[in-house]
Design a protein around this motif. Structure first.
Motif, short mmCIF file in Angstrom:
data_model
loop_
_atom_site.label_atom_id
_atom_site.label_comp_id
_atom_site.label_asym_id
_atom_site.label_seq_id
_atom_site.Cartn_x
_atom_site.Cartn_y
_atom_site.Cartn_z
N LYS A 16 -2.81 14.23 4.58
CA LYS A 16 -4.21 14.63 4.53
C LYS A 16 -4.97 13.81 3.48
O LYS A 16 -6.06 13.31 3.75
N LYS A 17 -4.38 13.63 2.32
CA LYS A 17 -5.02 12.84 1.25
C LYS A 17 -5.22 11.39 1.69
O LYS A 17 -6.28 10.80 1.47
N GLU A 18 -4.21 10.81 2.29
CA GLU A 18 -4.30 9.42 2.75
C GLU A 18 -5.37 9.28 3.83
O GLU A 18 -6.15 8.32 3.83
N LEU A 19 -5.41 10.23 4.76
CA LEU A 19 -6.38 10.20 5.83
C LEU A 19 -7.80 10.30 5.29
O LEU A 19 -8.68 9.51 5.67
N PHE A 20 -8.05 11.25 4.39
CA PHE A 20 -9.38 11.39 3.80
C PHE A 20 -9.77 10.15 3.02
O PHE A 20 -10.92 9.71 3.06
N LYS A 21 -8.82 9.56 2.32
CA LYS A 21 -9.10 8.35 1.57
C LYS A 21 -9.55 7.23 2.50
O LYS A 21 -10.53 6.53 2.25
N GLU A 22 -8.85 7.04 3.61
CA GLU A 22 -9.19 6.00 4.57
C GLU A 22 -10.55 6.27 5.24
O GLU A 22 -11.33 5.34 5.43
#
Length: 84
Positions: A16-22
């Motif tokens: 989730k964190k990686e997705l939001f960052k991207e």
């Protein structure tokens, strides 16, 4: 033999964190970079013209286009030239 992977809550939170960052990087990226091809309705809004005026631009060669299926597409670069 297949290997079974078990996802944990931590794995999902990391994803989730990686997705939001991207997503944020994409949204905050270069705003000037427009989509290369625009549909007729998008061109009308951008140029603030009617469908008839856009049709006249096609007919007299002011604005080039491509037809894919039943949809007309216009290059953003051509529209930018028309605006300048």
């Amino acid at each position: 033999m297949q290997t079974i992977s078990i996802l944990t809550k931590d794995d999902l939170l990391d994803f989730k964190k990686e997705l939001f960052k991207e997503i944020l990087e994409l949204l905050n990226g270069n705003k000037i970079n427009q989509e290369e091809w625009l549909k007729s309705s998008e061109v009308q809004k951008l140029l603030k013209i009617s469908a008839g005026t856009l049709q006249n631009y096609r007919i007299n060669g002011t604005l080039s286009f491509k037809k894919v299926g039943g949809t007309l597409y216009y290059r953003y670069q051509d529209i930018a030239k028309l605006l300048s």
